[in-house]
Design an enzyme around this catalytic site. Sequence first.
Site, PDB file in Angstrom:
ATOM      1  N   ASP A 154       1.048  -0.761   0.251  1.00  7.68           N
ATOM      2  CA  ASP A 154       0.102  -0.070  -0.464  1.00  7.68           C
ATOM      3  C   ASP A 154       1.006   1.271  -0.160  1.00  7.68           C
ATOM      4  O   ASP A 154       1.953   1.266   0.744  1.00  7.68           O
ATOM      5  CB  ASP A 154      -1.169  -0.160   0.879  1.00  7.68           C
ATOM      6  N   HIS A 210       2.543   3.808  -9.203  1.00  5.71           N
ATOM      7  CA  HIS A 210       2.395   1.719  -9.025  1.00  5.71           C
ATOM      8  C   HIS A 210       4.075   1.550  -9.674  1.00  5.71           C
ATOM      9  O   HIS A 210       3.988   0.041  -9.436  1.00  5.71           O
ATOM     10  CB  HIS A 210       1.257   1.713 -10.066  1.00  5.71           C
ATOM     11  N   LEU A 245       9.864 -20.750  -4.427  1.00  3.69           N
ATOM     12  CA  LEU A 245       9.481 -20.133  -3.432  1.00  3.69           C
ATOM     13  C   LEU A 245       8.101 -20.035  -4.610  1.00  3.69           C
ATOM     14  O   LEU A 245       7.997 -19.906  -6.113  1.00  3.69           O
ATOM     15  CB  LEU A 245      10.045 -18.243  -4.457  1.00  3.69           C
TER      16      LEU A 245
HETATM   17  C1  IPE Z   1      -5.319  -2.312   0.101  1.00  7.31           C
HETATM   18  O1  IPE Z   1      -5.004  -1.541  -0.570  1.00  7.31           O
HETATM   19  C2  IPE Z   1      -5.560  -3.300  -0.883  1.00  7.31           C
HETATM   20  C3  IPE Z   1      -3.894  -3.528  -2.576  1.00  7.31           C
HETATM   21  C4  IPE Z   1      -3.413  -3.290  -1.624  1.00  7.31           C
HETATM   22  C5  IPE Z   1      -3.944  -4.419  -3.761  1.00  7.31           C
HETATM   23  P1  IPE Z   1      -6.114  -0.242  -0.305  1.00  7.31           P
HETATM   24  O2  IPE Z   1      -5.508   1.082  -1.277  1.00  7.31           O
HETATM   25  O3  IPE Z   1      -6.875  -0.429  -1.847  1.00  7.31           O
HETATM   26  O4  IPE Z   1      -6.636   0.399   1.181  1.00  7.31           O
HETATM   27  P2  IPE Z   1      -7.869   0.799   1.192  1.00  7.31           P
HETATM   28  O5  IPE Z   1      -9.069   1.453   0.890  1.00  7.31           O
HETATM   29  O6  IPE Z   1      -7.082   2.192   2.150  1.00  7.31           O
HETATM   30  O7  IPE Z   1      -8.383   0.501   2.717  1.00  7.31           O
HETATM   31  C1  IPE Z   2      -1.687   0.079  -3.422  1.00  8.02           C
HETATM   32  O1  IPE Z   2      -1.309   2.021  -3.822  1.00  8.02           O
HETATM   33  C2  IPE Z   2      -1.451  -0.618  -4.905  1.00  8.02           C
HETATM   34  C3  IPE Z   2      -3.147  -0.742  -5.215  1.00  8.02           C
HETATM   35  C4  IPE Z   2      -3.791  -1.029  -3.737  1.00  8.02           C
HETATM   36  C5  IPE Z   2      -3.449  -1.025  -6.215  1.00  8.02           C
HETATM   37  P1  IPE Z   2      -2.552   2.797  -3.495  1.00  8.02           P
HETATM   38  O2  IPE Z   2      -2.550   2.846  -4.676  1.00  8.02           O
HETATM   39  O3  IPE Z   2      -3.281   2.381  -2.387  1.00  8.02           O
HETATM   40  O4  IPE Z   2      -1.682   3.837  -2.883  1.00  8.02           O
HETATM   41  P2  IPE Z   2      -2.098   4.821  -2.042  1.00  8.02           P
HETATM   42  O5  IPE Z   2      -3.065   3.784  -1.035  1.00  8.02           O
HETATM   43  O6  IPE Z   2      -3.635   5.636  -2.848  1.00  8.02           O
HETATM   44  O7  IPE Z   2      -1.461   5.679  -1.253  1.00  8.02           O
HETATM   45 MG    MG Z   3      -4.134   2.743  -1.228  1.00  4.46          MG
END
Ligand code: IPE
Ligand code: IPE
Ligand code: MG
Length: 280
Positions: free
Chosen positions: A33, A50, A144
Amino acid sequence: MSWVKEQSPDDKIVQENIIKEGKLPKHIAVIMDGNGRWALERGLSRTEGHQEGIESVRDIVKASSQIGVKYLTLYAFSIENWKRPITEVGVLMKLLEHYLRQELEELHNNNVRLLSIGKSSSLPKVVQRLLHESCETTKDNTGLTLTLALSYSGRWDIVRAVQMIALDVRRGKVSPEDINEDLFSNYLQTKGIPEPDLLIRTSGEMRLSNFLLWEMAYGEMYITDKYWPEFRRNDLYDALLNFMNRERRFGKTSAQVASENYIKQKDSYLQRVVNAIKGK
Ligand code: IPE
Ligand code: IPE
Ligand code: MG
């Protein structure tokens, strides 16, 4: 390129020292995240976040394989993530497609077995095909096991399992009295994968966000403030050391755990003595 050959001698020593510290987790799960926040704080687009996140995936997969972790499960896209703006979803799917195209050979050459969990029918056709091919190509690998959670949510998997059990009850294949935790686990998509010992979540958020709800009943959680694109192997090592210094009690008391560990150690010592005498 072989990951064993390309590893720096310094990193090898760090890994050997970690292994000496204690027991490695067999299965590490990661909620990757913070890509968006990492990018926005640097004046970049979320897409660039990303993209940089994929570099972290590469490093963490390699480091896990090199140190000897058996299972790594990465939460890459949740069912709820489909609610994001269509342009961001499109970028994520393209990145996933590129990752699968680019990495397959290297993963295969390094004995990685690729699996996926989630509602794969929601993914673009090309991604579905690449995933299928990659999993097929690597299915006999013994290093793995890398599981990608794509269009995944824990509740979705649990409801799906309940539906399948209900169908098997209707067909007379399962009787309601036989339904227990083991049987239920075997209907989940994570069937055959041991439960995570360690769950890492980056970017400081303290929630599961619908990840491995059933499987995480006794998994240890490690939350770091670092955003995913800046989380690299040294951060993984910190998480491993932190994990190794925890006491997992599974509901028992500390004294019970200590005496069980003592007995286990004594048994393995006695076994080694017996083997030495037998000349094994
Ligand atoms: C969780 O992250 C999902 C992934 C890392 C794929 P999100 O960014 O979607 O989670 P929330 O919405 O903050 O809980
Ligand atoms: C995690 O990073 C990637 C996915 C959930 C696909 P985020 O895109 O959720 O990044 P933040 O949480 O908005 O910073
Ligand atoms: Mg996120």
